[in-house]
Design a protein around this motif. Structure first.
Motif, PDB file in Angstrom:
ATOM      1  N   LEU A   1      -9.351  -5.644 -17.342  1.00  0.00           N
ATOM      2  CA  LEU A   1     -10.348  -4.661 -16.718  1.00  0.00           C
ATOM      3  C   LEU A   1     -11.420  -4.879 -16.784  1.00  0.00           C
ATOM      4  O   LEU A   1     -11.844  -4.171 -16.034  1.00  0.00           O
ATOM      5  CB  LEU A   1      -9.776  -3.258 -16.759  1.00  0.00           C
ATOM      6  CG  LEU A   1      -7.879  -3.299 -16.214  1.00  0.00           C
ATOM      7  CD1 LEU A   1      -7.364  -2.171 -16.594  1.00  0.00           C
ATOM      8  CD2 LEU A   1      -7.891  -3.751 -15.070  1.00  0.00           C
ATOM      9  N   CYS A   2     -12.145  -4.713 -17.936  1.00  0.00           N
ATOM     10  CA  CYS A   2     -13.865  -4.560 -18.782  1.00  0.00           C
ATOM     11  C   CYS A   2     -14.743  -6.024 -17.626  1.00  0.00           C
ATOM     12  O   CYS A   2     -15.515  -5.411 -17.894  1.00  0.00           O
ATOM     13  CB  CYS A   2     -13.731  -4.345 -20.053  1.00  0.00           C
ATOM     14  SG  CYS A   2     -12.689  -5.322 -20.942  1.00  0.00           S
ATOM     15  N   GLY A   3     -13.963  -6.841 -17.643  1.00  0.00           N
ATOM     16  CA  GLY A   3     -14.657  -7.942 -17.203  1.00  0.00           C
ATOM     17  C   GLY A   3     -15.530  -8.872 -18.529  1.00  0.00           C
ATOM     18  O   GLY A   3     -16.040  -9.632 -18.088  1.00  0.00           O
ATOM     19  N   ASN A   4     -15.218  -8.059 -19.847  1.00  0.00           N
ATOM     20  CA  ASN A   4     -15.221  -9.257 -20.589  1.00  0.00           C
ATOM     21  C   ASN A   4     -14.716 -10.423 -20.974  1.00  0.00           C
ATOM     22  O   ASN A   4     -13.487 -10.039 -22.054  1.00  0.00           O
ATOM     23  CB  ASN A   4     -15.646  -8.015 -21.618  1.00  0.00           C
ATOM     24  CG  ASN A   4     -16.679  -8.722 -23.269  1.00  0.00           C
ATOM     25  OD1 ASN A   4     -16.248  -9.630 -22.981  1.00  0.00           O
ATOM     26  ND2 ASN A   4     -17.130  -8.016 -24.249  1.00  0.00           N
ATOM     27  N   VAL A   5     -14.929 -11.096 -21.137  1.00  0.00           N
ATOM     28  CA  VAL A   5     -13.961 -12.556 -21.472  1.00  0.00           C
ATOM     29  C   VAL A   5     -13.471 -12.587 -22.728  1.00  0.00           C
ATOM     30  O   VAL A   5     -12.528 -12.993 -22.951  1.00  0.00           O
ATOM     31  CB  VAL A   5     -14.436 -14.000 -20.851  1.00  0.00           C
ATOM     32  CG1 VAL A   5     -14.571 -13.967 -19.385  1.00  0.00           C
ATOM     33  CG2 VAL A   5     -15.467 -13.644 -21.174  1.00  0.00           C
ATOM     34  N   LYS A   6     -14.476 -12.157 -22.917  1.00  0.00           N
ATOM     35  CA  LYS A   6     -13.768 -12.191 -24.778  1.00  0.00           C
ATOM     36  C   LYS A   6     -13.247 -10.561 -25.409  1.00  0.00           C
ATOM     37  O   LYS A   6     -12.809 -10.824 -26.592  1.00  0.00           O
ATOM     38  CB  LYS A   6     -15.655 -11.916 -26.077  1.00  0.00           C
ATOM     39  CG  LYS A   6     -16.029 -13.288 -25.927  1.00  0.00           C
ATOM     40  CD  LYS A   6     -16.828 -13.021 -26.611  1.00  0.00           C
ATOM     41  CE  LYS A   6     -18.275 -14.255 -27.044  1.00  0.00           C
ATOM     42  NZ  LYS A   6     -19.275 -14.230 -28.470  1.00  0.00           N
ATOM     43  N   CYS A   7     -13.134  -9.902 -24.437  1.00  0.00           N
ATOM     44  CA  CYS A   7     -12.306  -8.571 -24.438  1.00  0.00           C
ATOM     45  C   CYS A   7     -10.593  -9.156 -25.102  1.00  0.00           C
ATOM     46  O   CYS A   7      -9.912  -9.292 -24.350  1.00  0.00           O
ATOM     47  CB  CYS A   7     -13.149  -7.648 -24.160  1.00  0.00           C
ATOM     48  SG  CYS A   7     -11.673  -5.689 -24.479  1.00  0.00           S
ATOM     49  N   VAL A   8     -10.247  -8.612 -25.844  1.00  0.00           N
ATOM     50  CA  VAL A   8      -8.963  -8.051 -26.437  1.00  0.00           C
ATOM     51  C   VAL A   8      -8.286  -6.971 -26.960  1.00  0.00           C
ATOM     52  O   VAL A   8      -6.934  -6.801 -27.107  1.00  0.00           O
ATOM     53  CB  VAL A   8      -8.004  -9.225 -27.886  1.00  0.00           C
ATOM     54  CG1 VAL A   8      -8.569 -10.836 -27.826  1.00  0.00           C
ATOM     55  CG2 VAL A   8      -8.745  -9.253 -28.655  1.00  0.00           C
TER      56      VAL A   8
ATOM     57  N   ARG B   1      -6.032  -1.845 -24.443  1.00  0.00           N
ATOM     58  CA  ARG B   1      -6.237  -1.026 -22.738  1.00  0.00           C
ATOM     59  C   ARG B   1      -7.840  -1.181 -21.883  1.00  0.00           C
ATOM     60  O   ARG B   1      -7.090  -0.945 -20.806  1.00  0.00           O
ATOM     61  CB  ARG B   1      -7.207   0.496 -23.755  1.00  0.00           C
ATOM     62  CG  ARG B   1      -5.906   1.100 -24.787  1.00  0.00           C
ATOM     63  CD  ARG B   1      -6.010   2.998 -25.060  1.00  0.00           C
ATOM     64  NE  ARG B   1      -7.243   1.358 -25.812  1.00  0.00           N
ATOM     65  CZ  ARG B   1      -8.370   3.118 -26.893  1.00  0.00           C
ATOM     66  NH1 ARG B   1      -8.481   4.458 -26.083  1.00  0.00           N
ATOM     67  NH2 ARG B   1      -9.271   3.004 -27.540  1.00  0.00           N
ATOM     68  N   HIS B   2      -7.926  -2.522 -22.655  1.00  0.00           N
ATOM     69  CA  HIS B   2      -8.612  -2.822 -21.534  1.00  0.00           C
ATOM     70  C   HIS B   2      -8.249  -4.296 -20.574  1.00  0.00           C
ATOM     71  O   HIS B   2      -8.487  -4.837 -19.830  1.00  0.00           O
ATOM     72  CB  HIS B   2      -9.789  -3.672 -21.996  1.00  0.00           C
ATOM     73  CG  HIS B   2     -10.848  -3.377 -22.439  1.00  0.00           C
ATOM     74  ND1 HIS B   2     -12.300  -2.666 -22.992  1.00  0.00           N
ATOM     75  CD2 HIS B   2     -10.921  -1.347 -22.654  1.00  0.00           C
ATOM     76  CE1 HIS B   2     -12.880  -1.743 -22.828  1.00  0.00           C
ATOM     77  NE2 HIS B   2     -12.133  -0.834 -23.104  1.00  0.00           N
ATOM     78  N   ILE B   3      -7.119  -4.489 -20.693  1.00  0.00           N
ATOM     79  CA  ILE B   3      -5.888  -5.585 -20.718  1.00  0.00           C
ATOM     80  C   ILE B   3      -4.815  -4.961 -19.476  1.00  0.00           C
ATOM     81  O   ILE B   3      -4.279  -4.030 -20.271  1.00  0.00           O
ATOM     82  CB  ILE B   3      -5.310  -6.368 -21.332  1.00  0.00           C
ATOM     83  CG1 ILE B   3      -6.729  -6.804 -22.299  1.00  0.00           C
ATOM     84  CG2 ILE B   3      -4.627  -7.721 -20.462  1.00  0.00           C
ATOM     85  CD1 ILE B   3      -6.371  -7.880 -23.112  1.00  0.00           C
TER      86      ILE B   3
ATOM     87  N   ALA C   1     -15.014   1.127 -26.332  1.00  0.00           N
ATOM     88  CA  ALA C   1     -15.460   0.044 -26.785  1.00  0.00           C
ATOM     89  C   ALA C   1     -14.686  -1.039 -26.174  1.00  0.00           C
ATOM     90  O   ALA C   1     -13.570  -1.221 -26.912  1.00  0.00           O
ATOM     91  CB  ALA C   1     -15.981  -0.239 -27.670  1.00  0.00           C
ATOM     92  N   CYS C   2     -15.328  -2.116 -25.949  1.00  0.00           N
ATOM     93  CA  CYS C   2     -14.490  -3.360 -26.125  1.00  0.00           C
ATOM     94  C   CYS C   2     -14.075  -4.475 -27.468  1.00  0.00           C
ATOM     95  O   CYS C   2     -14.689  -3.880 -28.156  1.00  0.00           O
ATOM     96  CB  CYS C   2     -15.003  -4.717 -25.306  1.00  0.00           C
ATOM     97  SG  CYS C   2     -15.239  -5.096 -23.863  1.00  0.00           S
ATOM     98  N   SER C   3     -12.896  -4.682 -27.757  1.00  0.00           N
ATOM     99  CA  SER C   3     -12.851  -5.696 -28.996  1.00  0.00           C
ATOM    100  C   SER C   3     -12.989  -6.616 -28.734  1.00  0.00           C
ATOM    101  O   SER C   3     -11.668  -7.574 -27.682  1.00  0.00           O
ATOM    102  CB  SER C   3     -11.244  -5.280 -29.299  1.00  0.00           C
ATOM    103  OG  SER C   3     -10.954  -3.962 -29.850  1.00  0.00           O
TER     104      SER C   3
HETATM  105 ZN   LIG Z   1     -12.766  -4.578 -22.643  1.00  0.00          ZN
END
Ligand SMILES: [Zn+2]
Length: 251
Positions: free
Chosen positions: A162-169, A172-174, A109-111
């Protein structure tokens, strides 16, 4: 100090006679409330976590460093110093929330960042250890450079989700991507004489035993410039991840 660990005053009272000297010595290092009650560390860390979950924007990450925020919360809630166990990455995590929908191309999941944003990007504040300058840093880059486990890193690249969620930190998604090729830096500088490949070739020759002076002569550049490249002060995007021979071993 409003809250005192129980048992501490009792211990102080019993300090008399032959025990006095020993307890006096103990008291000097005893100033921290955590010495008498180590479990208090976790209690206070939980207090910080609970506070930041409720009021993530009370102390802005754009103004205060993560540890300063922890200090502020402790000051407000319990008037105690910061527990040694509390690390900056833990405060970082307290300022995130697992969430967002499942996204293609990434695992987990996104953080989502709940701290401050600047220009649409999550930010934290850092203090330069040598000069003391305060600096806003992209929180995504910060967490990749200062991982919870493992070595500190230093990227010359920019973070991209990578997830396209601008809030995500979520680390593993970066991924870190090269600096915008349209920017006129490094080999893209209009007056640049050498491509990144040339710079890598210089580094390889240097590692193989050539001196900086020899390389400067061969490529017709300033000795200082060669030395700066080898110290990773110039053309760092070309030498990122490359080991360079140095006086104190490879860097
Ligand atoms: Zn994410």
């Amino acid at each position: 100090m409003r809250i005192r660990p129980a048992g501490r005053t009792a211990k102080a009272k019993s300090a008399s006679g032959k025990n006095r000297r020993r307890s006096a010595r103990r008291n000097r290092s005893d100033r921290s409330p955590y010495t008498a009650r180590p479990s208090l560390q976790k209690v206070n860390i939980d207090i910080i976590a609970a506070f930041l979950r409720r009021f993530p924007l009370k102390f802005s990450t754009a103004r205060l460093t993560l540890l300063e925020i922890a200090d502020k919360v402790l000051e407000k809630k319990v008037q105690m110093p910061r527990p040694a166990k509390l690390k900056a990455h833990m405060v970082f995590e307290m300022l995130t929330r697992s969430g967002g929908r499942a996204r293609a191309g990434v695992t987990g999941a996104c953080s989502e960042w709940r701290g401050a944003f600047k220009g649409g990007y999550p930010v934290v504040t850092t203090v330069n250890s040598q000069r003391g300058h305060r600096l806003n840093v992209d929180a995504r880059k910060y967490i990749l450079e200062n991982p919870a486990r493992g070595r500190r890193r230093n990227f010359r690249t920019i973070p991209q989700n990578l997830c396209g969620n601008v809030k995500c930190v979520n680390p593993r998604h970066i991924r870190m991507v090269p600096i915008n090729p349209d920017s006129h830096q490094g080999e893209n500088h209009p007056r640049s004489k050498f491509t990144d490949k040339d710079v890598v070739r210089m580094v390889k020759e240097y590692n193989a035993g050539s001196t900086a002076r020899e390389i400067a002569k061969k490529y017709d550049i300033q000795l200082t410039y060669v030395e700066q490249i080898m110290r990773k002060e110039k053309r760092t995007e070309a030498t990122e991840g490359l080991k360079i021979r140095g006086r104190f071993g490879f860097r």
